[in-house]
Design a protein around this motif. Structure first.
Motif, PDB file in Angstrom:
ATOM      1  N   UNK A 196       0.773  -0.822   0.202  1.00 14.96           N
ATOM      2  CA  UNK A 196       0.016   0.082   0.169  1.00 14.96           C
ATOM      3  C   UNK A 196       1.164   1.502   0.141  1.00 14.96           C
ATOM      4  N   UNK A 197       2.545   1.367   1.036  1.00 15.77           N
ATOM      5  CA  UNK A 197       3.065   2.489   1.233  1.00 15.77           C
ATOM      6  C   UNK A 197       3.514   2.630   0.047  1.00 15.77           C
ATOM      7  N   UNK A 198       3.804   1.667  -1.290  1.00 17.93           N
ATOM      8  CA  UNK A 198       4.954   1.688  -1.744  1.00 17.93           C
ATOM      9  C   UNK A 198       4.133   1.951  -2.619  1.00 17.93           C
ATOM     10  N   UNK A 199       2.532   1.688  -3.544  1.00 17.59           N
ATOM     11  CA  UNK A 199       1.679   2.174  -4.244  1.00 17.59           C
ATOM     12  C   UNK A 199       1.760   3.509  -3.790  1.00 17.59           C
ATOM     13  N   UNK A 200       1.100   4.099  -3.358  1.00 18.21           N
ATOM     14  CA  UNK A 200       1.364   5.799  -2.642  1.00 18.21           C
ATOM     15  C   UNK A 200       1.760   6.623  -3.185  1.00 18.21           C
ATOM     16  N   UNK A 201       3.498   5.750  -1.992  1.00 20.26           N
ATOM     17  CA  UNK A 201       4.548   7.347  -2.833  1.00 20.26           C
ATOM     18  C   UNK A 201       5.678   6.417  -4.296  1.00 20.26           C
ATOM     19  N   UNK A 202       4.945   6.063  -5.277  1.00 20.77           N
ATOM     20  CA  UNK A 202       5.498   5.845  -6.281  1.00 20.77           C
ATOM     21  C   UNK A 202       6.897   4.969  -5.825  1.00 20.77           C
ATOM     22  N   UNK A 203       6.981   3.718  -4.969  1.00 20.75           N
ATOM     23  CA  UNK A 203       8.277   3.914  -4.639  1.00 20.75           C
ATOM     24  C   UNK A 203       8.551   2.110  -4.996  1.00 20.75           C
ATOM     25  N   UNK A 228      -6.904   3.503   1.891  1.00 14.06           N
ATOM     26  CA  UNK A 228      -5.595   2.484   1.534  1.00 14.06           C
ATOM     27  C   UNK A 228      -5.515   3.049   0.023  1.00 14.06           C
ATOM     28  N   UNK A 286       4.886  13.163  -1.306  1.00 17.20           N
ATOM     29  CA  UNK A 286       5.633  11.966  -2.319  1.00 17.20           C
ATOM     30  C   UNK A 286       4.096  11.824  -2.964  1.00 17.20           C
ATOM     31  N   UNK A 287       2.413  12.031  -2.835  1.00 19.07           N
ATOM     32  CA  UNK A 287       1.733  10.890  -3.486  1.00 19.07           C
ATOM     33  C   UNK A 287       1.035  12.275  -4.264  1.00 19.07           C
ATOM     34  N   UNK A 346      -1.628   2.677   5.949  1.00 16.79           N
ATOM     35  CA  UNK A 346      -0.610   3.136   5.090  1.00 16.79           C
ATOM     36  C   UNK A 346       0.456   3.538   5.752  1.00 16.79           C
ATOM     37  N   UNK A 395       2.493   0.138   6.545  1.00 19.16           N
ATOM     38  CA  UNK A 395       3.191  -0.028   5.428  1.00 19.16           C
ATOM     39  C   UNK A 395       4.275   0.746   5.877  1.00 19.16           C
ATOM     40  N   UNK A 396       4.044   2.753   5.395  1.00 18.72           N
ATOM     41  CA  UNK A 396       5.791   3.004   5.282  1.00 18.72           C
ATOM     42  C   UNK A 396       6.707   3.036   6.203  1.00 18.72           C
ATOM     43  N   UNK A 427       8.581  -0.021   5.626  1.00 14.00           N
ATOM     44  CA  UNK A 427       9.298   0.608   4.444  1.00 14.00           C
ATOM     45  C   UNK A 427      10.610   1.061   4.788  1.00 14.00           C
ATOM     46  N   UNK A 470      12.721   9.421   0.174  1.00 14.52           N
ATOM     47  CA  UNK A 470      11.202   9.289  -0.198  1.00 14.52           C
ATOM     48  C   UNK A 470      10.040   9.199   0.208  1.00 14.52           C
ATOM     49  N   UNK A 521       6.419  10.533   2.943  1.00 11.74           N
ATOM     50  CA  UNK A 521       6.016   9.351   2.472  1.00 11.74           C
ATOM     51  C   UNK A 521       4.845   9.216   4.621  1.00 11.74           C
TER      52      UNK A 521
END
Lengths: 485, 485, 485, 485
Positions: C467-474, D93, D247-248, D304, D307-308, D311, D424, D428
């Protein structure tokens, strides 16, 4: 002691080496990205000369017997340390935020005062004497001294030498008769834009093969080959705008990446050079007073939050008593971090070098509170203040002054005071709770998890167990054998 | 100073006037309902004579320059007050619970030391001199002195004279040349069974027409017409049983209803007699040190809970590291109440009479923590210890020793230690968290709501508002007008 | 369906095999150690026949289409499960405490309904049919069915076969054509004194070599070679006294050690016999509904705490509004555990056997709340009620009625109601918060740490990361390699 | 149903009437101040057409039996409401933040569906029929519908007519045969930049003399005389910059001041006109589903954050297990607000108009959690992520790409991934916890204090008291008489 004007002049005389948004800042005292933090630090010079604050902000140098600002003094007693906690609370009261260009330097100086004393004793080095002379110079010039410990570190599970690049922590790349040359960076360093010099210390422990990383020195902020890049903070571009969307003119934080591109440090400014066992000892000397005093910081900002929230309540037409329990909870939070700082100070011990070192256990307990309670205080401030302040949800200053619709906006912002004043109060709460005024209380001075490890290390579970066994007259020895794998 | 044996003898020589379960207790040192609390208090006498504890438990009398137990001293400095906080933590460490027959007396003595000084100054009375003489006697005889403030009060929203019965608070019913006669009761009074004398003080403020309620004196516990009924506590009938279902032999709390059925007090023991403005002042003198020091109490019991929980973990076969974060949280709770007590002590002020009075704001903040954090500590202890300890859910000692099935029970209780030891540990945790060892930390020394009112009273919201206005350069005066009805 | 009188008679007809304090209890319906729990359970029979409660307490048997008490039904829908949560709240409302002799049995029955279905499918066994027949018998006789999972277990880090004694968990010691013989114990088992039968289930997972421990069956409580020893609970000896020191006559908990000394179970009552992979599956079937419904339990007791605290406030002369925020916090706590139980019920899924299984994630989140929030609710109840209730600090009923001083005690207990009523209310709060009425909400149905492990197991951290990667385009793949040792 | 491209086209075709920073935004789909929120809302259109999300995002119109997005449907069952909670979690999400241009409109539509039904019944008006026709139009055009309740209100203790200016709440200034004319403002209105129409409702109760304030209608966002000024949010000028400091790209919030300068609304779009008793009823209809569903929102953002944070831990080289307990606590917080929303949905009731209204008590309990738990979740995210993310303390994107020192900055940001990726991730977390992505969960949908008042209003303390009295067999009536003044 310098006046605030002299202080600012001293900054203007330095070589420009600070960048933000790709721009070299020619004059930190006037550039919008740095002038607020300079003004905040200037308030220290002003307050030091005011009768009402002199006791808190100044003391007598044990070197020269002349008055000096506490930030350049050696902490020598519980009273000194208590005054330190009070000083931090006061400065947050006066600036609304962190004047971080002084406290890390102050702590580093004291930490190294003890460490150099011990090193000289063990190794016959002359660091303590050097530091003594450097400190006289610093006091005589009443410099603003920032401090820096945090290295980039890279991958957290690897040691400096295991990193892809050995520069991920600051290290010595060359030594000669005149001094040392260092490479690397210190990151997230508070207030260097407002400082004349920077005091550098190791940020963690090092082993023998990593001894090049065990290094401490002080250097002028504009030293050759030193480049500073200011980080961005929440809503920081507002600082470049006119108007009150940054509501505070005489206070502000900066945090920088300080890049050492083979910087030469002359010997008389070097206070540790490869004595690796003392890296962590110096850090420990730093940690206890820092984590005690930070309780004053967050209490001081909490005080302002109480005031801002109460002001907003009034602006909304509501008397304080509606929120009495909430204000009391904010007060409890403030007094708890302040009080724990005082307690750590009171139960400290004197190091043979003369430095007073607060109690490690209580300091670290306080660090955990500092990483927790201010979040609740901010939440309550937002709760009291309403949606307008929670996320800064009101039009920009530019829009409030727009010729077409600004008048309407101000009309609709009016409550128990003018629309403009209400907007200012809302911006203040935003700035304090989710804006540029928020200091790094979670990780500043180290993480709460680090503090918890120290709490654990300071407490022997067996002593607790013995208390319990004695009370219940239990004699049986109970041992848990380590699991075989 | 007395030995513990001499102390117990002194109790045995007193007139029996204590009842529980309808029975007159002939000898408090041997009767199962009172002997544990006597043993707990006896540990004070023992510890005072041990080298390792002497610094904490004893000091030098400022009257006689001889060593005295701190409980009979006048607190004269931050150091004295800090030692008081430490002393309370120590006594909970040694007894597992409250030795409440000393601390209220100690606080009352100090509170009245200041109040009598002020009264004599204002009214030309001789109370301070009387108290001085009484204290010399107390120190010379090394008496155990309990203290009593709490009146039955009746309906909480009514004053004493509005009650159906004027006796709902202790009051003077007669004065003559020799002394005064008092009627009423003091209720929920700790440790009188272990005390030689009781120090009586008002529990609240009184107005002029209520001046008969403004009364303070000290009296022997076995004074004529004084009747004491011990209250019951959780699981207290277990104290009458053999075996380890009460797991602690040398510590225990009692709390009593002390009934004054027209008790005569001779003048030389009277320290306040109708000087009604000083009732609340004396209470305030009492509150600050009490609410500071109680932080040591709950920390001290929390220490034992850590030990008991760790012991249970081991008994279950689990190493401490499984619960590391939980132990750290317990430590944080303990050190927070302890530390806030230290802070209140350090920031206190000296009263003209020589008494050191801790900071009211920090003391009352601590009272709120004391009413909150130990509940979390107990919860964590139960969490670590498992169902066997949570509600004491294991068979009685009698059943464990039953000829028919006791052996089976012990077999099934066995884990990483014998079944009997595991049962004892479980009983200890039950006793600490939901049994007879739980002290009244919520309301002892007054309610947290009362403390919050004092926190509020000590803080001027306008000062906070001024901080916020200055920082955000807000000039507009904002006033909320009281609502018209 | 039985009347409460018929229920009690059924208990009286059973063989006495329950002990407490070394005494064999001849009649559980009249013996003071067990009669309160029997009365509590009798209220289920009574309420089931009352119009206002019938919807909550009864349903239609899917086997016989006749009305049955829910405790003997198969949960077949979200509605059934929601009714279960409500039923538990109701029974706590009516008895003030746990009627634990029914819910574990109810849950075990449902858990095994699904597990026997699956086992029969996999192994061709006939357990589901046996259970079907047994359930018809149970419904027809409207029996009170308790349930038992918890084994003594011994050293927690060792498996059953690693223990010094193989009996530390219940296991099969013999099988023949007629049935099985089991040895061991189930411990801390609720309400067996009020039950006609006990449903036995495994308490954890077992491996192939431990298959003798994978066993489930139902047996009459008075089966031959079954011995039951009741554990003691806080203040339980008060149950043996006259008077109101135990303030509740029609409710009470018991928890027992159930000892199996080679007990024979005929085949038609055996529902699992060595099918070890299904031990943990049955446990999981048990856990979800249990940890959902327990939210109703603690809410139901919390309701009574609100009432008791409000009553005490009134008794003290204080209106509820003084404590409004505290009552609201208590309500929030109650509705949170209740609501999370409802949510877990609503988001459940139907097992092929027809059983509705609540959502595991939400059930386990609720278990954590159940182990936390009631502690705060109790603390607030004590806060509101004052020192008299906090630790039960008032004289015993015996003393209140003492001919010599009882009258005085009652006088001094009087406030805005009679002294006796005020004492009763105080005893109720003591019973609810630190006395015999406190249920084992921390560890009942398993520990919160166990629940947290399930929460963790139910959540894939990688999904959150995506979810996080998709949102921040990582796009960069970030992997932490396991540390080499 | 529209594609996301058609949706954006529909926005481009509207009259520009939105301003920010003094600038008229010509095209909301491309202007940097609004394009992110448009992209966020466009994701709704996209997801509605994806198989995996269709069940959550779409349903069948009960008017046309055709598929419609749920945001334009009437909630008719617990299942519908549960899907609403899930939909909100899903959209957070997918966008990382609030798509607030839909949910208030959705709630207002449903609230007025019930209110118009009731008004027509009582007054013989034709509002319900009008709304029915308007809804068909909305569904056919698949419009994006935002909603607006909050008036500026002015002084909070005064009613609209007591304000200095009657326009402080939106009100009718003229009615004629064709329609009504309204003046005033709605403030802090989410997502109007992404909406085609706005649904207007009263925000509170009104008395008879205030009936001009009881007004509801729907209007195109670009209606004549309607001016919209977007508020500023934390770090919002970053949205005007290139690079990833926001970042979004496909999500973002806007909140606006919507100014009605005598706007005409034709009758067929008017759904309440002076029926003042229904103002508060409509608000209550709005509150329950809003405060239930918002639990899904904050859970969705919390997902999120997990997830962030995970990450970032990986980027720092640390495995998740180091922070296991913290992740579990975040999960507990998320599932609690989600679960309470589900519970309120499950226990709702059907209004005669066909609308399903969630349980008011549980919805409001959830509102309190929503105003509390996300603050802890954010704190934990910052705790795990380290100083780099806490206050966004890293150089700007511009600086990272600077030709002179950008390379050095990236070098020092490198850890277990590239410096740019690490930056990045830090941005986020900053965006989620202290930046432009923070939604107004404290006051969105009303304040937690308002929710507490409703919790209190929904609970009769006497019922709780009766439970307690029955259990402890207390008969005495205890009444607290109101204090005489």
């Amino acid at each position: 002691m310098k006046t605030s004007e002299e202080y600012k002049k001293s900054l203007q005389q330095m070589r420009p080496n600070i960048y933000k948004f790709g721009e070299l800042i020619e004059d930190v005292t006037t550039h919008p990205a740095t002038r607020r933090t300079v003004e905040g630090h200037a308030q220290i010079y002003e307050a030091a000369q005011k009768k009402e604050y002199a006791d808190i902000l100044t003391t007598t140098s044990h070197l020269t017997k002349k008055p000096v600002v506490r930030y350049l003094s050696i902490l020598q007693s519980a009273e000194d340390m208590i005054a330190n906690v009070r000083m931090k609370r006061l400065m947050f009261n006066l600036t609304g935020t962190c004047t971080g260009g002084r406290c890390a330097g102050f702590n580093a100086l004291n930490a190294m005062w003890a460490a150099t004393y011990d090193m000289d004793n063990e190794y016959g080095t002359v660091y303590h004497d050097r530091l003594n002379r450097w400190l006289r110079h610093a006091q005589e010039n009443d410099i603003a001294l920032s401090g820096a410990l945090t290295d980039p570190k890279g991958d957290r599970t690897k040691s400096p030498l295991q990193q892809t690049n050995p520069d991920m922590s600051l290290h010595i790349v060359k030594t000669d008769d005149e001094g040392i040359t260092v490479r690397g960076a210190k990151v997230m360093i508070c207030g260097v834009a407002a400082a004349n010099e920077i005091f550098i210390m190791p940020g963690t422990s090092y082993k023998e093969d990593e001894k090049d990383y065990a290094v401490s020195f002080a250097l002028p902020r504009d030293t050759k080959h030193l480049t500073i890049v200011e980080t961005r903070r929440p809503s920081d571009t507002r600082e470049l705008e006119p108007g009150f969307d940054i509501p505070v003119e005489h206070g502000g934080i900066t945090q920088a990446y300080v890049l050492f591109d083979d910087v030469f440090i002359p010997n008389e400014r070097v206070f540790m050079c490869k004595e690796y066992p003392y890296a962590i000892k110096a850090v420990m000397n730093f940690v206890a007073p820092y984590r005690a005093a930070i309780g004053g910081c967050v209490a001081g900002q909490g005080d302002v939050m109480i005031g801002a929230a109460a002001l907003m309540a009034r602006a909304n037409g509501l008397p304080e008593k509606v929120f009495k329990d909430k204000f009391i909870q904010m007060m409890i939070n403030n007094e708890t971090t302040f009080g724990m700082g005082i307690a750590a100070s009171a139960l400290g011990k004197k190091h043979p070098s003369g430095v007073w070192i607060p109690d490690t256990l209580l300091s670290n307990v306080n660090k955990v509170h500092v990483a927790t309670l201010p979040y609740e205080t901010k939440r309550i401030a937002q709760d009291i203040a309403g949606g307008i302040a929670e996320t800064g949800c009101l039009p920009s200053c530019t829009d409030l002054n727009d010729a077409r619709y600004g008048k309407l906006l101000k009309k609709y912002l009016t409550a128990n005071c003018s629309g403009e004043t209400r907007a200012k109060i809302a911006r203040l709460i935003e700035w304090l709770t989710i804006g540029a005024g928020v200091p790094g209380c979670m990780h500043g001075g180290g993480s709460p998890d680090g503090a918890k490890l120290l709490i654990n290390a300071k407490s022997d579970i067996n002593q607790y167990i013995e208390l319990a066994k004695r009370i219940a007259s239990i004699d049986e020895e109970i041992i848990v054998e380590p699991k075989k794998k």
